[in-house]
Design a protein around this motif. Structure first.
Motif, short mmCIF file in Angstrom:
data_model
loop_
_atom_site.label_atom_id
_atom_site.label_comp_id
_atom_site.label_asym_id
_atom_site.label_seq_id
_atom_site.Cartn_x
_atom_site.Cartn_y
_atom_site.Cartn_z
N GLY A 414 0.89 -1.14 0.15
CA GLY A 414 -0.04 -0.07 0.00
C GLY A 414 0.93 1.37 0.19
O GLY A 414 0.18 2.26 0.05
N GLY A 415 2.32 1.20 0.16
CA GLY A 415 2.90 2.28 -0.05
C GLY A 415 3.07 2.91 -1.60
O GLY A 415 2.34 2.36 -2.56
N ARG A 416 4.02 3.93 -2.07
CA ARG A 416 4.26 4.36 -3.17
C ARG A 416 5.44 3.97 -3.54
O ARG A 416 5.55 4.36 -5.12
CB ARG A 416 4.21 6.05 -3.21
N GLY A 417 6.16 3.37 -2.94
CA GLY A 417 7.46 2.91 -3.70
C GLY A 417 8.37 3.93 -4.07
O GLY A 417 9.43 3.68 -5.12
N LEU A 418 8.37 5.01 -3.43
CA LEU A 418 9.06 6.10 -3.79
C LEU A 418 10.53 5.81 -3.24
O LEU A 418 10.70 4.95 -2.29
CB LEU A 418 8.74 7.57 -3.66
N GLY A 419 11.65 6.91 -3.13
CA GLY A 419 12.97 6.60 -2.73
C GLY A 419 13.26 7.56 -1.40
O GLY A 419 12.35 8.18 -0.94
N MET A 420 14.29 7.68 -1.12
CA MET A 420 14.92 8.28 0.09
C MET A 420 14.82 9.74 -0.23
O MET A 420 14.58 10.39 0.75
CB MET A 420 16.45 7.81 0.46
N LEU A 421 15.03 10.35 -1.19
CA LEU A 421 15.10 11.68 -1.71
C LEU A 421 13.52 11.97 -1.49
O LEU A 421 13.59 13.32 -0.80
CB LEU A 421 15.40 11.57 -3.21
N GLU A 422 12.61 11.39 -1.89
CA GLU A 422 10.98 11.93 -1.76
C GLU A 422 11.03 11.79 0.03
O GLU A 422 10.32 12.57 0.57
CB GLU A 422 10.16 11.02 -2.42
N ALA A 423 11.58 10.87 0.34
CA ALA A 423 11.13 10.80 2.22
C ALA A 423 11.88 11.99 2.68
O ALA A 423 11.39 12.65 3.74
CB ALA A 423 11.71 9.52 2.65
N THR A 424 13.00 12.27 2.26
CA THR A 424 13.60 13.46 2.75
C THR A 424 13.11 14.77 2.48
O THR A 424 12.83 15.61 3.34
CB THR A 424 15.18 13.57 2.14
N VAL A 425 12.39 15.02 1.33
CA VAL A 425 11.47 15.88 1.21
C VAL A 425 10.30 15.90 2.08
O VAL A 425 10.02 17.11 2.65
CB VAL A 425 10.88 15.76 -0.24
N MET A 426 9.77 14.89 2.45
CA MET A 426 8.72 14.99 3.36
C MET A 426 8.92 15.58 4.55
O MET A 426 8.39 16.35 5.42
CB MET A 426 8.12 13.49 3.29
N GLY A 427 10.25 15.10 5.11
CA GLY A 427 10.77 15.52 6.39
C GLY A 427 11.05 17.07 6.55
O GLY A 427 10.72 17.75 7.37
N GLU A 428 11.65 17.61 5.37
CA GLU A 428 11.76 18.84 5.18
C GLU A 428 10.31 19.74 5.28
O GLU A 428 10.42 21.03 5.82
CB GLU A 428 12.60 19.20 4.20
#
Length: 744
Positions: A414-428
């Motif tokens: 059920g996730g989106r399978g995106l990467g660490m870069l997008e996860a970093t963006v979410m944190g920022e």
């Protein structure tokens, strides 16, 4: 994003490493101390085109980039080059910009090795400046009032003895006796040309200081590993290992910031001038500290001329202070950031580095930012941004519905399978929106451990619920008798058929009062060594026998003590093998230490720095806004340096994770650094903005509603939660410096 060297850059670095290993050995450095200059080494540097590095090919150079010069300067620092290598590279690059016949002649002489040219990085109103390498130079480029001059002499002036035996000499840029004086530029043009050269000098000197100080710490680490006292290597003592770990982290962070500043210049980013000043200020502050600590590690032997470490100790100071008080760089950075100062910057040439997250990640940022803007946090939620009390279940579920909760998780669950870069963006973007990420971050870590070690039945039960925003998790590691020594846990789990019975107590189980599960460390075999008898479970917090009691802290946060009395859980809630919990826990801690790419977040640091800056603009003292006070701007700039070094270390760790490289301590480095930096910065700013800073939330004159006062209290908590900084420093000492283990 790219932090790798090209093949040509690796060749350049290795070429100079090999040349300087042979031509600037410790014995050769000692031989050159009488006059601070090694003529044979200089000739070899001329042969490989060192002084034309930053000179266009049309002017007789090789036209290489600023980053190429940084790589050379790093090696020059590691090998304590005897001579003004950095100053000569800068002077030659500066002279190449002028058509004057004297400038062209001096440039040709320098590139061909006929005479040494140096750069005077300090400006003087009366023309007198102390020039690195001035005792061997026949030509010097410097700023004399409002004119940029090329001063030439038939003979070099007498050497001024200095702490680093750097061939320093005083030059008079105003006089024409004993040589000639050529005006290269006047007025604004002169100041702009000098500033371009000074920015380049700062960056190359910072790079050289990075090479010098890293090498000094490496020497100290080897000595501490071999030196036996009290029947143990002294490197196994935390009093020896931890300061070295702290300083290698600060130096590595500064070195990455140098690279980031060069990248910013090449890309024309608005932060370029600020980051260049911060990088120099940081390295000039920490290189002497690193070299001193390395000398101190050697004890009395470090004072002996026979030991190499004293060479590093003396040069670290001479190079750092060659242009005057390096703290002025912090003032410059503050002026760039908060007072609108602009700077003339050198042409960086082509730079293959890229600290940006990339086009795809930035397109994703648009989606994330639009969501956060459409769901603004309340003032109460912003107040609780840095703890579990800021958790908003409705917002959490809305993120899940928008597919933004755990964007890097597999699509099959059920996730989106995106990467660490997008996860970093979410944190920022979460930081920007002042949204608490505590519940989300802990649940992400636990969920990833379940995906890695959990049974398929547990994955199917838990992961979809997490992704729908129905479940959050807490951590059950710490116990009353075992803090950072988590393997000493005594909470028992004993098997009873297809179930396990758990008895014990956990401390600081933050979020347990609102979570559905606790990721619990238990002892399942007390008869084996403590690391081998552990098993991990995901325990439902609504199970009979679980009791949760509130603990309130000085940082306005609720945490919990949790009690487990004959709590029965099915075996499917076991994560990993029986008695194999140490490996499962290790994976979790690896995630917690930054492998998700979010370790370099600067939210807490950024908040206190910006609160102090905004206050200083409005607050009037002695008839002027506080921001006009140079001493205050030095403190503010230094605080911002800590923010940027944190971010730089975080970017490096992100790159390591993206490319599946060996961590080498990079994750623990950034987490430990951020813990210490937050304490240091909040303390400095609490003092600099006093007495207003001691007022807390709700006080009429509180700074940013008590942001600095709260930050000071929060820093104390952050230094403990998630493992104390001391444990992380032990990891850095082992993983980065190869020092012996300091813990049982």
């Amino acid at each position: 994003m790219n932090l790798d060297l090209t093949a040509d850059q690796e060749l350049l670095r290795d070429t100079f490493e090999g040349l300087l290993s042979a031509e600037s050995s410790a014995d050769r450095v000692r031989e050159a101390e009488e006059n601070g200059f090694d003529g044979k080494l200089w000739s070899r540097l001329v042969e490989v085109g060192t002084f034309g590095l930053r000179v266009p090919e049309a002017a007789g150079g090789t036209g290489m980039s600023l980053f190429d010069a940084v790589l050379v300067a790093e090696q020059a620092g590691r090998h304590l080059v005897s001579g003004p290598l950095v100053e000569s590279i800068v002077a030659c690059g500066g002279l190449a910009a002028f058509e004057d016949e004297a400038a062209r002649r001096a440039l040709a002489h320098a590139i061909e090795g006929e005479r040494v040219v140096s750069f005077a990085p300090g400006a003087s109103d009366d023309g007198r400046v102390l020039v690195p390498g001035g005792a061997v130079a026949r030509s010097v480029v410097g700023l004399d009032g409002d004119v940029l001059v090329l001063r030439e002499r038939a003979e070099s002036p007498p050497r001024s003895p200095d702490i680093g035996t750097g061939a320093f000499a005083a030059w008079n840029l105003s006089a024409e006796r004993d040589g000639s004086r050529t005006v290269l530029a006047e007025g604004e043009a002169a100041h702009a040309a000098f500033e371009r050269m000074r920015v380049e000098w700062r960056l190359l000197t910072a790079a050289a200081l990075g090479g010098l100080s890293r090498r000094s710490i490496e020497i100290a680490a080897v000595y501490a590993t071999e030196r036996i006292q009290f029947d143990r290597p002294i490197g196994s003592f935390q009093a020896v290992a931890h300061p070295l770990a702290e300083l290698i982290t600060a130096i590595d962070g500064g070195a990455v910031l140098v690279w980031r500043a060069v990248d910013a210049i090449a890309r024309g980013l608005p932060q370029a001038a600020e980051w260049s000043a911060l990088a120099f200020g940081w390295m000039a502050e920490h290189a002497p500290r690193a070299a001193h600590r390395a000398l101190h590690t050697h004890g009395g032997y470090g004072l002996s001329d026979e030991y190499d470490i004293q060479l590093f100790h003396r040069r670290s100071v001479a190079w750092s202070y060659a242009a005057g008080d390096p703290g002025e760089a912090y003032v410059d950075a503050a002026d760039h950031r908060w007072r609108g100062r602009t700077a003339a910057l050198p042409d960086a040439g082509e730079c293959f580095l890229d600290f940006a997250l990339g086009e795809e990640a930035e397109r994703f940022r648009d989606e994330a930012r639009a969501f956060f803007d459409a769901h603004p946090a309340t003032e109460e939620q912003k107040t609780n941004q840095h703890n579990f009390d800021g958790f908003d279940p409705d917002f959490h579920r809305a993120m899940a519905e928008a597919g933004l909760l755990y964007v890097s998780w597999p699509e099959e669950y059920g996730g989106r399978g995106l990467g660490m870069l997008e996860a970093t963006v979410m944190g920022e973007e979460s930081e920007r929106a002042r949204r608490s990420i505590h519940a989300k971050a802990v649940t992400s870590m636990v969920g990833q451990v379940v995906l890695e070690f959990g049974s398929e039945a547990l994955k199917q039960e838990v992961i979809p619920r997490i992704l729908r925003g129905e479940v959050i998790c807490s951590l059950g590691f710490t116990e009353p008798g075992s803090g950072s020594d988590v393997a000493a846990a005594v909470t028992r789990a004993r098997q009873d058929g297809e179930e396990w019975i758990v008895d014990g107590q956990k401390m600081f189980t933050s979020g347990a009062n609102i979570a559905q599960y606790v990721f619990l460390l238990t002892r399942t075999n007390p008869e084996v060594p403590k690391h081998k008898g552990l098993t991990m479970f995901l325990v439902p917090l609504d199970a009979p026998g679980v009791d949760i009691q509130a603990i309130h802290t000085l940082s306005n946060e609720r945490t919990n003590a949790t009690y487990y009395t004959e709590v029965r859980i099915p075996d499917r809630y076991r994560i990993g093998p029986v008695d194999g919990g140490w490996a499962v826990l290790g994976h979790a801690l690896h995630l917690e230490h930054g492998s998700n790419g979010d370790a370099g977040s600067t939210g807490e640091l950024h908040d206190v720095v910006e609160a102090a800056a905004e206050w200083a603009v409005r607050r009037v003292r002695n008839g002027a806004p506080v921001i006009e006070n140079e001493s205050f701007r030095a403190v503010l700039g230094r605080a911002q340096a800590a923010v940027e070094v944190t971010a730089a270390l975080g970017r490096r760790q992100l790159w390591v994770g993206l490319n599946d490289r060996p961590d080498g301590g990079a994750g623990p480095m950034v987490v430990a650094f951020k813990k210490d930096a937050f304490i240091d910065v909040s303390r400095r700013l609490l003092a600099a903005t006093a007495p207003d800073s001691v007022l807390g939330r709700g006080a009429e004159d509180a700074i940013a509603d008590g942001a600095i006062e709260f930050g000071y209290r929060l820093a104390a908590a952050n230094a403990i939660y998630g493992g104390t900084a001391e444990i992380l420093k032990s990891v850095v000492a082992q993983a980065t410096l190869g020092m012996p283990r300091s813990r049982g």
